[in-house]
Scaffold this motif. Sequence first.
Motif, PDB file in Angstrom:
ATOM      1  N   LEU A 463       0.823  -1.215   0.000  1.00 38.29           N
ATOM      2  CA  LEU A 463       0.000   0.000   0.000  1.00 38.29           C
ATOM      3  C   LEU A 463       0.856   1.265   0.000  1.00 38.29           C
ATOM      4  O   LEU A 463       0.415   2.311  -0.492  1.00 38.29           O
ATOM      5  N   ALA A 464       2.066   1.169   0.526  1.00 37.82           N
ATOM      6  CA  ALA A 464       2.947   2.338   0.577  1.00 37.82           C
ATOM      7  C   ALA A 464       3.516   2.698  -0.796  1.00 37.82           C
ATOM      8  O   ALA A 464       4.066   3.795  -0.961  1.00 37.82           O
ATOM      9  N   ARG A 465       3.369   1.778  -1.793  1.00 36.61           N
ATOM     10  CA  ARG A 465       3.925   2.037  -3.127  1.00 36.61           C
ATOM     11  C   ARG A 465       2.852   1.803  -4.198  1.00 36.61           C
ATOM     12  O   ARG A 465       2.947   0.887  -5.011  1.00 36.61           O
ATOM     13  N   PRO A 466       1.805   2.623  -4.215  1.00 33.74           N
ATOM     14  CA  PRO A 466       0.707   2.406  -5.167  1.00 33.74           C
ATOM     15  C   PRO A 466       1.149   2.528  -6.627  1.00 33.74           C
ATOM     16  O   PRO A 466       0.652   1.803  -7.491  1.00 33.74           O
ATOM     17  N   ALA A 467       2.095   3.443  -6.900  1.00 35.28           N
ATOM     18  CA  ALA A 467       2.546   3.622  -8.288  1.00 35.28           C
ATOM     19  C   ALA A 467       3.256   2.369  -8.788  1.00 35.28           C
ATOM     20  O   ALA A 467       3.076   1.950  -9.940  1.00 35.28           O
ATOM     21  N   ALA A 468       4.053   1.742  -7.920  1.00 38.21           N
ATOM     22  CA  ALA A 468       4.755   0.518  -8.310  1.00 38.21           C
ATOM     23  C   ALA A 468       3.769  -0.594  -8.614  1.00 38.21           C
ATOM     24  O   ALA A 468       3.948  -1.367  -9.566  1.00 38.21           O
ATOM     25  N   ALA A 469       2.700  -0.685  -7.820  1.00 39.05           N
ATOM     26  CA  ALA A 469       1.692  -1.715  -8.052  1.00 39.05           C
ATOM     27  C   ALA A 469       0.976  -1.485  -9.383  1.00 39.05           C
ATOM     28  O   ALA A 469       0.716  -2.432 -10.130  1.00 39.05           O
ATOM     29  N   ARG A 470       0.669  -0.214  -9.686  1.00 40.38           N
ATOM     30  CA  ARG A 470      -0.004   0.084 -10.969  1.00 40.38           C
ATOM     31  C   ARG A 470       0.899  -0.275 -12.141  1.00 40.38           C
ATOM     32  O   ARG A 470       0.454  -0.861 -13.137  1.00 40.38           O
ATOM     33  N   GLU A 471       2.178   0.068 -12.033  1.00 38.19           N
ATOM     34  CA  GLU A 471       3.116  -0.246 -13.108  1.00 38.19           C
ATOM     35  C   GLU A 471       3.267  -1.752 -13.281  1.00 38.19           C
ATOM     36  O   GLU A 471       3.332  -2.263 -14.400  1.00 38.19           O
ATOM     37  N   ALA A 472       3.293  -2.466 -12.152  1.00 37.82           N
ATOM     38  CA  ALA A 472       3.378  -3.928 -12.215  1.00 37.82           C
ATOM     39  C   ALA A 472       2.151  -4.502 -12.912  1.00 37.82           C
ATOM     40  O   ALA A 472       2.245  -5.470 -13.676  1.00 37.82           O
ATOM     41  N   GLY A 473       0.990  -3.904 -12.668  1.00 37.96           N
ATOM     42  CA  GLY A 473      -0.232  -4.365 -13.317  1.00 37.96           C
ATOM     43  C   GLY A 473      -0.161  -4.230 -14.825  1.00 37.96           C
ATOM     44  O   GLY A 473      -0.586  -5.130 -15.567  1.00 37.96           O
ATOM     45  N   VAL A 474       0.390  -3.121 -15.297  1.00 39.47           N
ATOM     46  CA  VAL A 474       0.549  -2.920 -16.738  1.00 39.47           C
ATOM     47  C   VAL A 474       1.474  -3.975 -17.328  1.00 39.47           C
ATOM     48  O   VAL A 474       1.209  -4.562 -18.383  1.00 39.47           O
ATOM     49  N   LYS A 475       2.585  -4.263 -16.632  1.00 42.59           N
ATOM     50  CA  LYS A 475       3.536  -5.272 -17.096  1.00 42.59           C
ATOM     51  C   LYS A 475       2.903  -6.664 -17.109  1.00 42.59           C
ATOM     52  O   LYS A 475       3.101  -7.445 -18.051  1.00 42.59           O
ATOM     53  N   LEU A 476       2.128  -6.971 -16.061  1.00 38.97           N
ATOM     54  CA  LEU A 476       1.478  -8.276 -16.011  1.00 38.97           C
ATOM     55  C   LEU A 476       0.533  -8.469 -17.201  1.00 38.97           C
ATOM     56  O   LEU A 476       0.523  -9.507 -17.834  1.00 38.97           O
ATOM     57  N   MET A 477      -0.260  -7.456 -17.473  1.00 32.97           N
ATOM     58  CA  MET A 477      -1.220  -7.563 -18.583  1.00 32.97           C
ATOM     59  C   MET A 477      -0.494  -7.756 -19.911  1.00 32.97           C
ATOM     60  O   MET A 477      -0.890  -8.557 -20.751  1.00 32.97           O
ATOM     61  N   ALA A 478       0.626  -7.026 -20.062  1.00 35.34           N
ATOM     62  CA  ALA A 478       1.390  -7.144 -21.316  1.00 35.34           C
ATOM     63  C   ALA A 478       2.028  -8.531 -21.433  1.00 35.34           C
ATOM     64  O   ALA A 478       2.022  -9.157 -22.500  1.00 35.34           O
ATOM     65  N   GLN A 479       2.567  -9.031 -20.301  1.00 35.21           N
ATOM     66  CA  GLN A 479       3.227 -10.333 -20.316  1.00 35.21           C
ATOM     67  C   GLN A 479       2.256 -11.462 -20.645  1.00 35.21           C
ATOM     68  O   GLN A 479       2.623 -12.465 -21.263  1.00 35.21           O
ATOM     69  N   GLN A 480       1.000 -11.312 -20.256  1.00 39.05           N
ATOM     70  CA  GLN A 480      -0.008 -12.357 -20.492  1.00 39.05           C
ATOM     71  C   GLN A 480      -0.798 -12.137 -21.785  1.00 39.05           C
ATOM     72  O   GLN A 480      -1.746 -12.852 -22.054  1.00 39.05           O
ATOM     73  N   GLY A 481      -0.384 -11.124 -22.550  1.00 38.74           N
ATOM     74  CA  GLY A 481      -0.970 -10.921 -23.867  1.00 38.74           C
ATOM     75  C   GLY A 481      -2.293 -10.184 -23.869  1.00 38.74           C
ATOM     76  O   GLY A 481      -3.047 -10.246 -24.839  1.00 38.74           O
ATOM     77  N   PHE A 482      -2.594  -9.427 -22.796  1.00 41.84           N
ATOM     78  CA  PHE A 482      -3.845  -8.661 -22.765  1.00 41.84           C
ATOM     79  C   PHE A 482      -3.585  -7.227 -23.186  1.00 41.84           C
ATOM     80  O   PHE A 482      -2.573  -6.657 -22.847  1.00 41.84           O
TER      81      PHE A 482
END
Length: 482
Positions: A463-482
Amino acid sequence: MAEQGAPRHTTLRRTLNVWSAVGVSVALMAPSMAININPQGTASAVGRAVPLAFLLATVGVLLIAHTFVRLSQRFSHAGSVYAFVGVTLEPRAGSVAGWLNAGTYVFYGAVTSTAAGIFLTDLARKVAAPKELPDWAAFVFAWLVLAAVWWLSAREIKGGTTVLLVTEGLTITLILVVAAITLGKLITGHTPNGQHVDMSVFTVAPGTSVSTVFLGIVFGFLSFAGFEAAATLGEETDAPRRNIPRAILGTALFGGVFFVAVTAIEVMAFGTDTDGVAAFVKSDALMGDLAQQYVAPWLSYVIVVGATFSAAACCLASVVGASRLIFALSRDGIGPAALAAIHPRRNVPHVAAATAVAAVFAIQAVGWFALRARPFDVFTIAATAGTLILLVAYGLATLGAIRLVFLAGDDRIHWWEVVLPLLGLLLLGYTLYRNVIPWPHGSALWGPCLAVAVLILVVGGVLARPAAAREAGVKLMAQQGF
């Protein structure tokens, strides 16, 4: 699959087959170690009803296995639950699940290397120094095992997974032989103290509430824990969306049959009365003791040696699983970038593996030097803490599977399947509730307290790093082809 254009040092290669995935899952579950040292914890809570607790744990694990099968059919990622939850729920929840799962594998590294140390101490006392060897020798043996695990975890994994599977397979075969001979003597009445086939092992003793069984189920889940470890090899296994689900489901099914059948024989062989249960709880190696009483004394040494190798193999598999999760989280910015490094020749996240080994060492060192705990106390505390945070990670993955059923639009998934993860969620929730309410006292307090502390630390850090979590979400979606 790695992101297009990802730096070479953060990309894993597909070099493993389905048996490699099975090897990691079976080794981390470590049935031959678990059947020797975990049922005692269950018996201390539920008495003779150990097989009943393991049967309920099997039902829960199969419900959870359905979740992992469905998610791994759609997603293949080294982060396992981090990716599953991050894509199906949201990135922050995925990050929490990932770190909790990594924490579980680290705790299990401490559990299994300590177990190996306990087995070796027991063996040394029997063979060389019956009275002179102190309890703390188990920590020394555990660190020798951990040093070997560190060396192996930094090597290419393909050959190691074969060794894991063969080692565990041979020991399981030997245990099944002893169990079969013991069952035969129980049936024919050729037993040391009149023990016999007694199906009361599937019922709770008078004065024991059914809800108490859920205290013992924690050690049932501990015995299964790791069945899903194949999911961490999603970026290294051929045809992962076919082979990973097979490895997960096959491991869970085998574990259920093995644990329920063998624990039933163990409890019957020790005896279902008060004295028998007391002897069962005090045993350092259940199958070793049965081999000594029912088959041949020398065979007990062989089984203890096999259980030691099983524990060491499980420690290696724990470090492998933890390193993949730490690597994946760090690659996506949820952990230090240095932990996302991959060895250029060996194709392993060697820095993450070394970090996991160091964390295991720290848990044992604090237990020994700071808490003055005995090796079995460290085993129990780490086992309880690791299992409780794993149940939270399982719960998040199950919620993700429920959402997937309704929103995926996948014709492989029928709407009625939502019943399975819902039942799994109810079982997980009640098991967690029963282990913290009422709040434990005395030495039983350490495990739940440690689990709560890790949960607060992980949730607070994410929770202390919301920007990092959002960026990780973008990477996850890209890695899984979404």
